[in-house]
Design an enzyme around this catalytic site. Structure first.
Site, PDB file in Angstrom:
ATOM      1  N   ASN A 128      -5.328  12.429   0.803  1.00 25.80           N
ATOM      2  CA  ASN A 128      -4.376  11.597   1.547  1.00 25.80           C
ATOM      3  C   ASN A 128      -5.196  10.812   2.576  1.00 25.80           C
ATOM      4  OD1 ASN A 128      -1.627  10.724   2.087  1.00 25.80           O
ATOM      5  ND2 ASN A 128      -1.767  11.844   3.999  1.00 25.80           N
TER       6      ASN A 128
ATOM      7  N   ASP B 191      -2.040  10.861  -2.026  1.00 25.50           N
ATOM      8  CA  ASP B 191      -2.482   9.814  -2.957  1.00 25.50           C
ATOM      9  C   ASP B 191      -2.885  10.384  -4.312  1.00 25.50           C
ATOM     10  OD1 ASP B 191      -3.037   8.713  -0.070  1.00 25.50           O
ATOM     11  OD2 ASP B 191      -2.701   7.029  -1.431  1.00 25.50           O
TER      12      ASP B 191
ATOM     13  N   ARG C 247      -7.756  -0.387  -6.497  1.00 24.59           N
ATOM     14  CA  ARG C 247      -7.972   0.716  -5.561  1.00 24.59           C
ATOM     15  C   ARG C 247      -8.167   1.997  -6.381  1.00 24.59           C
ATOM     16  NH1 ARG C 247      -4.277   1.118  -0.411  1.00 24.59           N
ATOM     17  NH2 ARG C 247      -6.194   2.079   0.364  1.00 24.59           N
TER      18      ARG C 247
ATOM     19  N   GLN D 159      -1.609   2.432   9.963  1.00 20.96           N
ATOM     20  CA  GLN D 159      -0.337   2.561   9.232  1.00 20.96           C
ATOM     21  C   GLN D 159       0.706   3.319  10.059  1.00 20.96           C
ATOM     22  OE1 GLN D 159      -3.356   3.151   7.908  1.00 20.96           O
ATOM     23  NE2 GLN D 159      -3.429   2.695   5.740  1.00 20.96           N
TER      24      GLN D 159
ATOM     25  N   ARG E  89       0.858  -1.189   0.000  1.00 23.21           N
ATOM     26  CA  ARG E  89       0.000   0.000   0.000  1.00 23.21           C
ATOM     27  C   ARG E  89       0.895   1.239   0.000  1.00 23.21           C
ATOM     28  NH1 ARG E  89       2.514   1.992   3.701  1.00 23.21           N
ATOM     29  NH2 ARG E  89       0.985   3.668   3.668  1.00 23.21           N
ATOM     30  N   GLY E  90       0.259   2.413  -0.123  1.00 21.10           N
ATOM     31  CA  GLY E  90       1.027   3.651  -0.296  1.00 21.10           C
ATOM     32  C   GLY E  90       1.106   3.936  -1.788  1.00 21.10           C
ATOM     33  N   ALA E  91       0.788   5.182  -2.163  1.00 27.16           N
ATOM     34  CA  ALA E  91       0.599   5.494  -3.581  1.00 27.16           C
ATOM     35  C   ALA E  91       1.789   5.101  -4.483  1.00 27.16           C
ATOM     36  CB  ALA E  91       0.255   6.976  -3.727  1.00 27.16           C
TER      37      ALA E  91
HETATM   38  O1  MRU Z   1      -4.453   3.249   2.256  1.00 33.48           O
HETATM   39  P1  MRU Z   1      -2.970   3.433   2.084  1.00 33.48           P
HETATM   40  O2  MRU Z   1      -2.177   2.884   3.221  1.00 33.48           O
HETATM   41  O3  MRU Z   1      -2.492   2.975   0.740  1.00 33.48           O
HETATM   42  O4  MRU Z   1      -2.791   5.015   2.140  1.00 33.48           O
HETATM   43  C1  MRU Z   1      -1.519   5.551   2.072  1.00 33.48           C
HETATM   44  C2  MRU Z   1      -1.476   7.013   2.241  1.00 33.48           C
HETATM   45  O5  MRU Z   1      -2.474   7.673   2.382  1.00 33.48           O
HETATM   46  C3  MRU Z   1      -0.123   7.663   2.102  1.00 33.48           C
HETATM   47  O6  MRU Z   1      -0.018   8.788   2.929  1.00 33.48           O
HETATM   48  C4  MRU Z   1       0.084   8.089   0.640  1.00 33.48           C
HETATM   49  O7  MRU Z   1      -0.172   7.016  -0.220  1.00 33.48           O
HETATM   50  C5  MRU Z   1       1.447   8.588   0.403  1.00 33.48           C
HETATM   51  S1  MRU Z   1       2.644   7.294   0.453  1.00 33.48           S
HETATM   52  C6  MRU Z   1       4.161   7.903   0.035  1.00 33.48           C
END
Ligand code: MRU
Length: 343
Positions: free
Chosen positions: A243, A233, A85, A192, A45-47
């Site tokens: 985000n 995101d 997603r 997270q 996960r994470g963009a």
């Molecule tokens: O649902 P997630 O864990 O994928 O969400 C992640 C976030 O919101 C992060 O802050 C975002 O993706 C930036 S990651 C460098």
């Protein structure tokens, strides 16, 4: 740091982020469907990390294409990955990049396309680390020395190919010799902050204090926080930022208390096709993430639940957007397209 994701001869290997910090387990995705499932279930996960996974997913998926099924197979692979997603635009950016490359190379024959897609996925991976280091070097000067940085969610090495965006800024500030400490919001419901950010920063030996999400306002008001740095995101053309859910509340409280609020993100997180954040699709996740904590019910059965995974922070709360090409400031309609256009 352990690698978040890797391309290997056995398949795409990922650290299972749903099991951290209790267990360090690696899973191997042998098919593009398994990569898609890993993104959907947030094993990864994470963009930016989702973008890398999607690029590797396309490369992996196209290994089983035939010359006769090339185009339909490419469409199926890309559609499957795109349905995982909806909010992080890096997913669609990576799929689009891989698809365009595959189509442009079609005439070279299947074997050449397959090999070049793997090369391209590795390039997306390696570029991401270099981009995060550049974000870090643009962001580090903005972090006040001797102060506490508040962050929300995990925008670290685990959310990227390595180093991180928001945590990249923090790492770069520490590497530059600044004496800073971090307050990490736990980030309910998926935790997270507690599970991943606290784990990463502890491994790096960066002084970190974990707080529950509802404590952030208290510490901002008390003058404890020198600045806020979060990831993103998707960022609309006007600088509105999607985000992790809870970011908006932190941004409003930061402005109320005159604390700078920075967003650290690669250019691939910009969606210049969207005029404002109102147009960003917000993922709604399963009710169980709210009613249970690690499988243990914390709410009465049958209760109604809302679980938006992201929120949108209006641009007026954003002090600056730190990218690999520099720091954008208001008016974002002007500064963001100008930064994106830099070669
Ligand atoms: O649902 P997630 O864990 O994928 O969400 C992640 C976030 O919101 C992060 O802050 C975002 O993706 C930036 S990651 C460098």
């Amino acid at each position: 740091m352990l690698p978040t994701i890797q391309w290997t001869d056995a398949g795409v290997v990922m650290i299972d982020q749903t099991r951290l910090p209790k267990e360090t387990i690696f899973i191997t995705c042998k098919t593009y469907q398994e990569v898609a499932e890993a993104i959907r279930t947030m094993i990864i996960r994470g963009a930016p990390a989702i973008g890398v996974a999607a690029a590797m997913g396309v490369a992996l998926g196209m290994q089983s294409a035939t010359a006769a099924t090339f185009r339909t197979h490419l469409d199926t692979v890309c559609e499957t990955l795109a349905k995982t997603r909806p909010t992080a635009v890096n997913l669609f950016w990576a799929i689009d990049r891989m698809k365009k490359l595959a189509l442009s190379l079609e005439a070279e024959g299947l074997a050449a396309v397959q090999a070049k897609l793997v090369d391209e996925a590795l390039r997306v991976y390696e570029d991401d680390i270099a981009i995060n280091k550049a974000i870090g070097s643009h962001g580090a000067p903005l972090v006040p020395d001797g102060r506490v940085v508040l962050t929300h969610c995990n925008a670290g090495a685990l959310a990227t190919a390595g180093y991180g965006t928001a945590l990249g800024v923090i790492r770069a500030a520490v590497e530059a010799g600044k004496k800073i400490a971090v307050f990490a919001d736990e980030t309910r419901p998926f935790l997270q902050g507690a599970r991943l950010t606290a784990w990463e920063l502890q491994q790096d030996g960066i002084e970190t204090t974990l707080i529950t999400d509802n404590m952030a306002g208290h510490f901002l008001k008390a003058g404890k926080i020198g600045c806020v740095v979060v990831g993103a995101d998707r960022i609309a053309r006007n600088g509105d930022v999607a985000n992790k859910i809870g970011t908006y509340s932190v941004a409003v409280l930061a402005k109320e208390n005159n604390v700078p609020f920075y967003v650290a993100a690669p250019i691939s997180t910009l969606d210049l096709t969207l005029a404002s954040g109102d147009l960003i699709p917000i993922e709604e996740r399963a009710a169980k993430e709210v009613t249970e904590v690690f499988g243990v019910p914390v709410a009465p059965e049958g209760i109604g639940v809302a679980n938006p995974a992201f929120d949108v922070t209006p641009n007026r709360y954003v002090t600056g957007i730190i990218t690999e090409k520099g720091v954008a400031r208001a008016p974002y309609e002007v500064s963001l397209p100008a930064l994106a256009a830099i070669e």
